[in-house]
Design a protein around this motif. Structure first.
Motif, PDB file in Angstrom:
ATOM      1  N   THR A   7     -38.938  47.671  82.825  1.00 53.33           N
ATOM      2  CA  THR A   7     -39.323  47.015  84.082  1.00 53.33           C
ATOM      3  C   THR A   7     -38.898  47.811  85.309  1.00 53.33           C
ATOM      4  N   GLU A   8     -37.992  48.772  85.131  1.00 54.45           N
ATOM      5  CA  GLU A   8     -37.532  49.599  86.237  1.00 54.45           C
ATOM      6  C   GLU A   8     -37.983  51.050  86.098  1.00 54.45           C
ATOM      7  N   ALA A   9     -38.688  51.342  85.019  1.00 55.16           N
ATOM      8  CA  ALA A   9     -38.969  52.736  84.680  1.00 55.16           C
ATOM      9  C   ALA A   9     -39.806  53.448  85.734  1.00 55.16           C
ATOM     10  N   GLU A  10     -40.769  52.741  86.340  1.00 58.84           N
ATOM     11  CA  GLU A  10     -41.634  53.418  87.316  1.00 58.84           C
ATOM     12  C   GLU A  10     -40.866  53.853  88.555  1.00 58.84           C
ATOM     13  N   ASP A  11     -39.729  53.226  88.832  1.00 65.96           N
ATOM     14  CA  ASP A  11     -38.896  53.664  89.951  1.00 65.96           C
ATOM     15  C   ASP A  11     -38.298  55.040  89.683  1.00 65.96           C
ATOM     16  N   HIS A  12     -38.357  55.474  88.426  1.00 66.27           N
ATOM     17  CA  HIS A  12     -37.811  56.776  88.042  1.00 66.27           C
ATOM     18  C   HIS A  12     -38.905  57.823  87.847  1.00 66.27           C
ATOM     19  N   ILE A  13     -40.139  57.502  88.214  1.00 64.91           N
ATOM     20  CA  ILE A  13     -41.253  58.445  88.077  1.00 64.91           C
ATOM     21  C   ILE A  13     -41.640  58.960  89.460  1.00 64.91           C
ATOM     22  N   ALA A  14     -41.604  60.285  89.632  1.00 60.69           N
ATOM     23  CA  ALA A  14     -41.990  60.888  90.907  1.00 60.69           C
ATOM     24  C   ALA A  14     -43.503  60.898  91.083  1.00 60.69           C
ATOM     25  N   GLY A  15     -44.225  61.171  90.003  1.00 60.28           N
ATOM     26  CA  GLY A  15     -45.682  61.249  90.073  1.00 60.28           C
ATOM     27  C   GLY A  15     -46.212  61.959  88.844  1.00 60.28           C
ATOM     28  N   ILE A  16     -47.483  62.338  88.904  1.00 63.64           N
ATOM     29  CA  ILE A  16     -48.120  62.958  87.741  1.00 63.64           C
ATOM     30  C   ILE A  16     -48.903  64.203  88.146  1.00 63.64           C
ATOM     31  N   SER A  17     -49.082  65.084  87.182  1.00 68.66           N
ATOM     32  CA  SER A  17     -49.910  66.281  87.319  1.00 68.66           C
ATOM     33  C   SER A  17     -50.710  66.433  86.029  1.00 68.66           C
ATOM     34  N   ILE A  18     -51.539  67.459  85.974  1.00 74.52           N
ATOM     35  CA  ILE A  18     -52.297  67.781  84.760  1.00 74.52           C
ATOM     36  C   ILE A  18     -51.495  68.792  83.943  1.00 74.52           C
ATOM     37  N   LEU A  19     -51.517  68.642  82.632  1.00 75.47           N
ATOM     38  CA  LEU A  19     -50.765  69.534  81.741  1.00 75.47           C
ATOM     39  C   LEU A  19     -51.678  70.058  80.643  1.00 75.47           C
ATOM     40  N   ASN A  20     -51.671  71.363  80.461  1.00 75.89           N
ATOM     41  CA  ASN A  20     -52.318  71.990  79.305  1.00 75.89           C
ATOM     42  C   ASN A  20     -51.216  72.565  78.433  1.00 75.89           C
ATOM     43  N   ASP A  21     -50.938  71.896  77.328  1.00 75.33           N
ATOM     44  CA  ASP A  21     -49.868  72.323  76.429  1.00 75.33           C
ATOM     45  C   ASP A  21     -50.489  73.141  75.307  1.00 75.33           C
ATOM     46  N   TRP A  22     -50.725  74.417  75.586  1.00 76.59           N
ATOM     47  CA  TRP A  22     -51.432  75.313  74.673  1.00 76.59           C
ATOM     48  C   TRP A  22     -50.827  75.278  73.268  1.00 76.59           C
ATOM     49  N   SER A  23     -51.651  75.531  72.275  1.00 75.88           N
ATOM     50  CA  SER A  23     -51.197  75.471  70.891  1.00 75.88           C
ATOM     51  C   SER A  23     -51.835  76.581  70.069  1.00 75.88           C
ATOM     52  N   ALA A  24     -51.029  77.190  69.197  1.00 75.70           N
ATOM     53  CA  ALA A  24     -51.521  78.192  68.239  1.00 75.70           C
ATOM     54  C   ALA A  24     -51.610  77.507  66.882  1.00 75.70           C
ATOM     55  N   ARG A  25     -52.803  77.074  66.528  1.00 74.36           N
ATOM     56  CA  ARG A  25     -52.962  76.202  65.361  1.00 74.36           C
ATOM     57  C   ARG A  25     -52.625  76.883  64.038  1.00 74.36           C
ATOM     58  N   ASP A  26     -52.914  78.180  63.901  1.00 76.37           N
ATOM     59  CA  ASP A  26     -52.622  78.849  62.634  1.00 76.37           C
ATOM     60  C   ASP A  26     -51.121  79.053  62.447  1.00 76.37           C
ATOM     61  N   ILE A  27     -50.409  79.337  63.514  1.00 73.68           N
ATOM     62  CA  ILE A  27     -48.960  79.441  63.430  1.00 73.68           C
ATOM     63  C   ILE A  27     -48.350  78.067  63.146  1.00 73.68           C
ATOM     64  N   GLN A  28     -48.885  77.061  63.796  1.00 71.71           N
ATOM     65  CA  GLN A  28     -48.354  75.699  63.624  1.00 71.71           C
ATOM     66  C   GLN A  28     -48.524  75.200  62.189  1.00 71.71           C
ATOM     67  N   ALA A  29     -49.651  75.539  61.561  1.00 74.17           N
ATOM     68  CA  ALA A  29     -49.919  75.039  60.206  1.00 74.17           C
ATOM     69  C   ALA A  29     -48.867  75.498  59.204  1.00 74.17           C
ATOM     70  N   TRP A  30     -48.247  76.652  59.455  1.00 72.77           N
ATOM     71  CA  TRP A  30     -47.249  77.191  58.537  1.00 72.77           C
ATOM     72  C   TRP A  30     -45.834  76.719  58.858  1.00 72.77           C
ATOM     73  N   GLU A  31     -45.528  76.548  60.146  1.00 71.99           N
ATOM     74  CA  GLU A  31     -44.138  76.322  60.538  1.00 71.99           C
ATOM     75  C   GLU A  31     -43.776  74.856  60.763  1.00 71.99           C
ATOM     76  N   TYR A  32     -44.750  73.960  60.853  1.00 77.09           N
ATOM     77  CA  TYR A  32     -44.448  72.637  61.409  1.00 77.09           C
ATOM     78  C   TYR A  32     -43.634  71.742  60.475  1.00 77.09           C
ATOM     79  N   GLN A  33     -43.594  72.022  59.165  1.00 71.63           N
ATOM     80  CA  GLN A  33     -42.768  71.215  58.274  1.00 71.63           C
ATOM     81  C   GLN A  33     -41.429  71.918  58.036  1.00 71.63           C
ATOM     82  N   PRO A  34     -40.288  71.236  58.149  1.00 77.69           N
ATOM     83  CA  PRO A  34     -40.164  69.787  58.313  1.00 77.69           C
ATOM     84  C   PRO A  34     -39.898  69.321  59.746  1.00 77.69           C
ATOM     85  N   LEU A  35     -39.710  70.232  60.699  1.00 78.95           N
ATOM     86  CA  LEU A  35     -39.231  69.816  62.017  1.00 78.95           C
ATOM     87  C   LEU A  35     -40.278  69.874  63.119  1.00 78.95           C
TER      88      LEU A  35
END
Length: 429
Positions: free
Chosen positions: A225-253
């Motif tokens: 109920t107070e969380a929005e008082d802690h938000i400054a605002g928003i922007s757009i984010l592109n969180d790039w990803s390398a899918r072939d690297i991810q497929a090998w490394e993502y398990q278990p963490l």
């Protein structure tokens, strides 16, 4: 809960040329950012039309608190301003609105406007911590279906906002080129050795950035109920990803090198005050879905934001021919299964101390309808089919020289449209 006020008056006009009816930055928006010109150091600015107003240069025209707010950006980031809480930024925005709509103030303010295409824009905060969430349920289903067709969502998804702490060192502002990463890749056959080399499956992820304003003390959770008082605002984010690297490394963490090479963020922070007219109800959960646990329950329905998001692409050949960017997808921010406030509440419920400038990524947002996919891995069904571009080129994943452009805006009858600008970057080998 932020309410509408005089700064949202759709009939208000500005003396700044081209600001009225601007697709992103009319006077009803006034997002904050950090810019620099020539040899002058980074400082705070506000986007108005196709200009950037140097707010550190007009403190003599501001009242006591707004003047202090503007001076807090002289350090080269917005951290000092939003560490004060949202009050200082709100008062600054209201006074800037009055100055930019008062013709009598033009002579004093206009010399401190800079053409937007003549300045350098920077990451708006000094980012100490970055957390990537996974709130896009349609994206989660699509990705899960590629690996677990009979059970795409894990049992905890609808109870707990899934996220992981990423890294802050590789966050860059829109426009900074992205170097294709290298890493290990899954063996070509069972029991074989992994390969190593540049990623051949570089992908974008359509996300929103939620900036933490005022933080909390260690061990002191932030109620939803107070969380929005802690938000400054928003922007757009592109969180790039390398899918072939991810497929090998993502398990278990989970992903590591597949994500830590670069994240692009749009430079303007659209404040919660500017977004007040565009609040909307969080989409109803489907029948059979569990109710949020008590610490995640909102006390009002309009906890989401009616923002439309788009992804476009240009290739070297398209730019050479003068072709317009091609839109790959379009969808709403309401694709989030959890709201921004719920992310803040969950992140802090165990006692974690959020800090001013911390960045929370929403995770990839996919609309759930064809044409609303938030990544290429979804559009190409895991790389099984090609996307055809208008000039005859085809893509499964991004090639060197491809530029991805993300944009977002909010519209509602009776109010001026506002936007978040662009988040763009080009892939380089």
């Amino acid at each position: 809960m932020t309410k509408t006020d005089l700064t949202h008056d759709a009939s208000a006009t500005s003396w700044v040329e081209g600001a009225d009816g601007h697709a992103h930055f009319p006077v009803q928006n006034l997002p904050l950012g950090i810019f620099s010109t020539g040899m002058k150091s980074k400082r705070g600015g506000v986007a108005i039309g196709d200009f950037v107003l140097d707010i550190t240069a007009i403190t003599d025209e501001l009242g006591s608190v707004p003047s202090e707010a503007a001076r807090l950006t002289e350090s080269g980031d917005l951290n000092g301003l939003f560490a004060k809480g949202r009050g200082h930024a709100s008062m600054l925005r209201e006074e800037l609105f009055k100055l930019l709509t008062d013709e009598d103030k033009r002579e004093a303010i206009e010399p401190h406007l800079h053409a937007a295409d003549s300045v350098a824009l920077h990451v708006p905060f000094t980012v100490h911590d970055y957390t990537d969430f996974y709130t896009g349920i349609h994206h989660a289903v699509n990705i899960g279906s590629l690996f677990r067709p009979d059970n795409p969502l894990l049992p905890n998804y609808k109870y707990v906002p899934i996220g992981y702490h990423g890294r802050s060192s590789s966050i860059r502002a829109s426009g900074v080129e992205v170097k294709r990463p290298s890493g290990q890749k899954k063996p070509a056959e069972e029991g074989g050795e992994p390969g190593f080399g540049p990623s051949e499956r570089v992908d974008y992820e359509l996300e929103m950035a939620i900036w933490v304003g005022r933080g909390n003390d260690l061990g002191d959770p932030i109620p939803v109920t107070e969380a929005e008082d802690h938000i400054a605002g928003i922007s757009i984010l592109n969180d790039w990803s390398a899918r072939d690297i991810q497929a090998w490394e993502y398990q278990p963490l989970g992903p590591f090198l597949a994500k830590n090479f670069h994240s692009s963020v749009s430079p303007w922070v659209v404040t919660m005050d500017a977004l007040a007219p565009f609040r909307t109800d969080q989409p109803a959960r489907p029948d059979g879905d569990p109710e949020p646990l008590p610490y995640l329950k909102h006390d009002s329905a309009d906890a989401a934001f009616g923002i439309t998001m788009e992804v476009l692409i240009t290739t070297p050949r398209m730019r050479q021919k003068g072709d317009a960017p091609h839109r790959l997808s379009k969808g709403p921010m309401t694709a989030m299964y959890w709201t921004a406030a719920q992310l803040i509440a969950h992140h802090s419920v165990g006692g974690c101390n959020l800090q001013t400038g911390d960045l929370l990524g929403t995770g990839t947002l996919t609309s759930g309808e064809h044409g609303g996919e938030g990544s290429l891995i979804e559009l190409t069904e895991g790389g099984k089919k090609c996307i055809s571009l208008p000039n005859g080129e085809e893509r499964k994943f991004l090639q060197d020289g491809d530029e991805v452009i993300m944009t977002a805006y909010a519209e509602r009858d009776g109010f001026a449209r506002i936007g978040l600008g662009e988040c763009r970057a080009t892939i380089r080998g």
